[in-house]
Each structure stands twice: as structure tokens, then as C-alpha cells.
Motif scaffolding. Structure first.
Motif, PDB file in Angstrom:
ATOM      1  N   TYR A  83       0.836  -1.208   0.000  1.00 16.11           N
ATOM      2  CA  TYR A  83       0.000   0.000   0.000  1.00 16.11           C
ATOM      3  C   TYR A  83       0.865   1.250   0.000  1.00 16.11           C
ATOM      4  O   TYR A  83       0.561   2.243  -0.684  1.00 16.11           O
ATOM      5  N   LYS A  84       1.935   1.235   0.779  1.00 18.48           N
ATOM      6  CA  LYS A  84       2.764   2.431   0.917  1.00 18.48           C
ATOM      7  C   LYS A  84       3.333   2.870  -0.419  1.00 18.48           C
ATOM      8  O   LYS A  84       3.290   4.061  -0.758  1.00 18.48           O
ATOM      9  N   GLU A  85       3.865   1.913  -1.188  1.00 19.08           N
ATOM     10  CA  GLU A  85       4.456   2.275  -2.477  1.00 19.08           C
ATOM     11  C   GLU A  85       3.389   2.808  -3.436  1.00 19.08           C
ATOM     12  O   GLU A  85       3.645   3.751  -4.198  1.00 19.08           O
ATOM     13  N   ALA A  86       2.194   2.221  -3.384  1.00 21.60           N
ATOM     14  CA  ALA A  86       1.102   2.694  -4.248  1.00 21.60           C
ATOM     15  C   ALA A  86       0.715   4.130  -3.895  1.00 21.60           C
ATOM     16  O   ALA A  86       0.544   4.982  -4.782  1.00 21.60           O
ATOM     17  N   THR A 144      -9.967  -0.992   4.204  1.00 19.65           N
ATOM     18  CA  THR A 144     -10.495   0.143   4.958  1.00 19.65           C
ATOM     19  C   THR A 144      -9.330   0.931   5.539  1.00 19.65           C
ATOM     20  O   THR A 144      -8.163   0.620   5.289  1.00 19.65           O
ATOM     21  N   SER A 145      -9.647   1.923   6.345  1.00 13.93           N
ATOM     22  CA  SER A 145      -8.590   2.718   6.971  1.00 13.93           C
ATOM     23  C   SER A 145      -7.774   1.894   7.961  1.00 13.93           C
ATOM     24  O   SER A 145      -6.715   2.322   8.413  1.00 13.93           O
ATOM     25  N   LEU A 146      -8.255   0.688   8.301  1.00  9.05           N
ATOM     26  CA  LEU A 146      -7.440  -0.218   9.120  1.00  9.05           C
ATOM     27  C   LEU A 146      -6.265  -0.759   8.318  1.00  9.05           C
ATOM     28  O   LEU A 146      -5.235  -1.124   8.878  1.00  9.05           O
ATOM     29  N   ASN A 147      -6.424  -0.828   6.992  1.00 12.87           N
ATOM     30  CA  ASN A 147      -5.355  -1.332   6.131  1.00 12.87           C
ATOM     31  C   ASN A 147      -4.245  -0.313   5.949  1.00 12.87           C
ATOM     32  O   ASN A 147      -3.064  -0.657   5.941  1.00 12.87           O
ATOM     33  N   ILE A 148      -4.620   0.940   5.720  1.00 13.94           N
ATOM     34  CA  ILE A 148      -3.633   2.017   5.639  1.00 13.94           C
ATOM     35  C   ILE A 148      -4.255   3.264   6.253  1.00 13.94           C
ATOM     36  O   ILE A 148      -5.274   3.763   5.763  1.00 13.94           O
ATOM     37  N   TYR A 157      -0.793   2.419 -12.435  1.00 12.05           N
ATOM     38  CA  TYR A 157       0.465   2.106 -11.768  1.00 12.05           C
ATOM     39  C   TYR A 157       0.365   0.727 -11.128  1.00 12.05           C
ATOM     40  O   TYR A 157      -0.706   0.336 -10.637  1.00 12.05           O
ATOM     41  N   GLU A 158       1.483  -0.010 -11.152  1.00 11.16           N
ATOM     42  CA  GLU A 158       1.536  -1.325 -10.533  1.00 11.16           C
ATOM     43  C   GLU A 158       2.780  -1.434  -9.668  1.00 11.16           C
ATOM     44  O   GLU A 158       3.871  -1.049 -10.096  1.00 11.16           O
ATOM     45  N   VAL A 159       2.611  -1.924  -8.470  1.00  7.57           N
ATOM     46  CA  VAL A 159       3.750  -2.245  -7.604  1.00  7.57           C
ATOM     47  C   VAL A 159       4.183  -3.658  -7.973  1.00  7.57           C
ATOM     48  O   VAL A 159       3.460  -4.614  -7.719  1.00  7.57           O
ATOM     49  N   LYS A 160       5.352  -3.786  -8.598  1.00  2.57           N
ATOM     50  CA  LYS A 160       5.782  -5.083  -9.107  1.00  2.57           C
ATOM     51  C   LYS A 160       7.020  -5.601  -8.381  1.00  2.57           C
ATOM     52  O   LYS A 160       7.931  -4.836  -8.066  1.00  2.57           O
ATOM     53  N   VAL A 161       7.019  -6.900  -8.141  1.00  5.68           N
ATOM     54  CA  VAL A 161       8.165  -7.618  -7.592  1.00  5.68           C
ATOM     55  C   VAL A 161       8.358  -8.872  -8.427  1.00  5.68           C
ATOM     56  O   VAL A 161       7.397  -9.626  -8.639  1.00  5.68           O
ATOM     57  N   ASP A 162       9.556  -9.071  -8.926  1.00  2.00           N
ATOM     58  CA  ASP A 162       9.848 -10.252  -9.748  1.00  2.00           C
ATOM     59  C   ASP A 162       8.887 -10.338 -10.942  1.00  2.00           C
ATOM     60  O   ASP A 162       8.497 -11.419 -11.367  1.00  2.00           O
ATOM     61  N   VAL A 164       5.795  -9.461 -11.013  1.00  2.00           N
ATOM     62  CA  VAL A 164       4.415  -9.753 -10.604  1.00  2.00           C
ATOM     63  C   VAL A 164       3.844  -8.554  -9.853  1.00  2.00           C
ATOM     64  O   VAL A 164       4.486  -8.022  -8.933  1.00  2.00           O
ATOM     65  N   ALA A 165       2.650  -8.118 -10.224  1.00  2.00           N
ATOM     66  CA  ALA A 165       2.002  -6.995  -9.553  1.00  2.00           C
ATOM     67  C   ALA A 165       1.419  -7.453  -8.224  1.00  2.00           C
ATOM     68  O   ALA A 165       0.606  -8.378  -8.180  1.00  2.00           O
ATOM     69  N   ILE A 166       1.843  -6.799  -7.127  1.00  2.00           N
ATOM     70  CA  ILE A 166       1.294  -7.131  -5.813  1.00  2.00           C
ATOM     71  C   ILE A 166       0.387  -6.017  -5.290  1.00  2.00           C
ATOM     72  O   ILE A 166      -0.220  -6.152  -4.228  1.00  2.00           O
ATOM     73  N   ALA A 167       0.285  -4.934  -6.054  1.00  3.89           N
ATOM     74  CA  ALA A 167      -0.671  -3.861  -5.765  1.00  3.89           C
ATOM     75  C   ALA A 167      -0.864  -3.059  -7.046  1.00  3.89           C
ATOM     76  O   ALA A 167       0.049  -2.976  -7.873  1.00  3.89           O
TER      77      ALA A 167
END
Length: 250
Positions: free
Chosen positions: A149-152, A172-176, A229-234, A236-239
Motif C-alpha cells: 500500500y505504501k508504495e502505491a 479500509t482505513s485499518l489497512n492504511i 500504476y503497478e507495484v511489481k516484484v519479480d 508480478v504486480a502485488i498492488a
């Protein structure tokens, strides 16, 4: 297999660096074959096995990887260190000992550098990394426990216009929390406009989550919107971040 839940064991095998796995196995074997058994190695072995066994026996379950039995990790680290100690003792020349330590260090450093800052979505080469885990549809692949979430939102803070409306697809706001987002974004799930397309940004983690509480919302963003925008690792989009307007509609 006979009612046993082998998922925890499988997960540990495919998400632990292979160097650590090999050293741990050597350390486990060493607790039996060492001539200087003092019981400490056996204690470490029980410390490792009991948390895993308790969620493996028939009738037990676990979800979200193995985060609920994280107490096995110190024991694995100790046994891996014991295995490394056994190997170093077998090496005759000092140069070989230093070379072994250096190679092991590099092997452990590579995935940290490659996956940073999302090391917790790591899968080893036994399944082809995170990309292989996705292709094999291993449960919970890509689950960053909210880290992505932070990078997004960092991307939104740099690229979205001030006071742009932002909502989460499912969280929800509990997530970020709002304090982590800053003041230049208007963040509220009330901004979700669906097919009215009022131009709000939509953000969500895109890991293998077996439980989706809003399947209609997920169908909408995945089938009709193009991510901005996509947060990608290896690879693969994780967000992902979507913009709910006509311009970014498929």
C-alpha cells in the motif's frame, strides 16, 4: 495426505532461501550424529518442529502462509548456524572457510536486494520465484501484509493532482491509516463511484487472496479498468492503482 495438512511444510520449503534450508538440514542431522551431543541441539530441533507439527496434524488449519507459527524461525536460524559451523569445521584451509562464508552471505543477500522493500513476498527458485508461485497458483502468493500500500500511495502523492479522490477496492482505513497518506489526497471509500466513473483513484493489493468480500468491485476494476500504476516484484504486480474514468477504461 492421510488427513495431514502439509501446506505449512510446503510453504516453509518454498519461501526459505535454499542456502538456509540446506544448512538447517545439516544442522538437524548434526544434532543426531555429533559426538558432542549436549541436548541443546535437540532442544533447537524440538523448537523448530513442534510449531510446524501442531498445524500439520489432522483437523488443524492455517492461513496466510505461516505467520501464525513464526516462533519456528529462531530455531531454524540456530540450526542453520549449527550446520554452517559443522561445514566450516570440515574445511581444512582457512581460505576455504572464508570463501564459504562469503558465498553464503552473497546467496542470502541477493534475494533481499532483489525483493526490497517487499522481502515478505519472496519465493525461492524451487518454484521459480514469485513469478513461478503465481503460475502455480500457490495460496497467498504476493501477500505483502499491506506493505505494498505504501508504495502505491507514494506514487499517488507524487503523480496525482492535489486533493484527488482516492478509495480502496476492498480495504479500509485499518489497512492504511490516513496519517500515512498525507494531506494532499482526499482518501475515503465513500468516493467509490463504480460505473458512474467520477474519476477517483482506486488502490488495492493484488495477491492471491482466497476471500474477496466485494467480488463485484473486483470484477469491475479487473475487467473494465486499465491500471495507471503497478507495484511489481519479480515481474508480478502485488498492488495496483486504477483511475476510474473513461480514459482508463478498456
Amino acid at each position: 495426505l492421510g488427513g495431514l495438512n502439509l501446506f505449512p511444510t510446503y510453504w516453509i520449503i518454498v519461501t526459505t532461501p535454499v542456502a538456509v534450508l540446506m544448512l538447517t538440514i545439516i544442522g538437524m542431522l548434526g544434532t543426531f550424529i555429533s559426538k558432542r551431543r549436549d541436548g541443546v541441539g535437540m532442544l533447537w530441533l524440538l523448537w523448530l518442529l513442534i510449531p510446524i507439527v501442531r498445524v500439520t496434524v489432522p483437523g488443524m488449519s492455517i492461513y496466510g502462509g505461516v505467520r501464525q507459527i513464526m516462533e519456528f524461525l529462531p530455531a531454524m536460524a540456530l540450526l542453520a548456524g549449527l550446520g554452517a559451523s559443522y561445514l566450516i569445521q570440515k574445511l581444512k584451509l582457512t581460505i576455504y572457510k572464508y570463501l564459504f562464508i562469503l558465498i553464503t552471505f552473497i546467496l542470502l543477500l541477493i534475494p533481499i536486494v532483489k525483493y526490497h522493500p517487499h522481502e515478505n513476498v519472496y519465493f525461492n527458485f524451487l518454484v521459480g520465484g514469485l513469478k513461478g508461485a503465481k503460475e502455480k497458483n500457490i495460496p497467498y502468493w504476493g501477500n505483502s501484509y499491506g506493505n505494498a500500500y505504501k508504495e502505491a500511495f507514494d506514487w499517488l502523492k507524487e503523480n496525482a493532482r492535489p486533493n484527488s479522490k482516492v478509495a480502496l477496492v476492498e480495504g479500509t482505513s485499518l489497512n492504511i491509516p490516513r496519517i500515512a497518506i498525507g494531506l494532499n489526497l482526499d482518501y475515503s471509500n465513500d468516493h467509490w463511484s463504480g460505473d458512474k466513473k467520477k474519476g477517483e483513484y482506486l488502490v488495492e493489493l493484488t495477491y492471491n487472496n482466497p476471500v474477496r468480500y466485494y467480488p463485484e468491485a473486483w470484477d469491475y476494476v479487473e475487467k473494465f479498468l486499465v491500471p495507471v500504476y503497478e507495484v511489481k516484484v519479480d515481474g508480478v504486480a502485488i498492488a495496483k492503482v486504477w483511475k476510474n474514468d473513461l480514459e482508463h477504461t478498456k
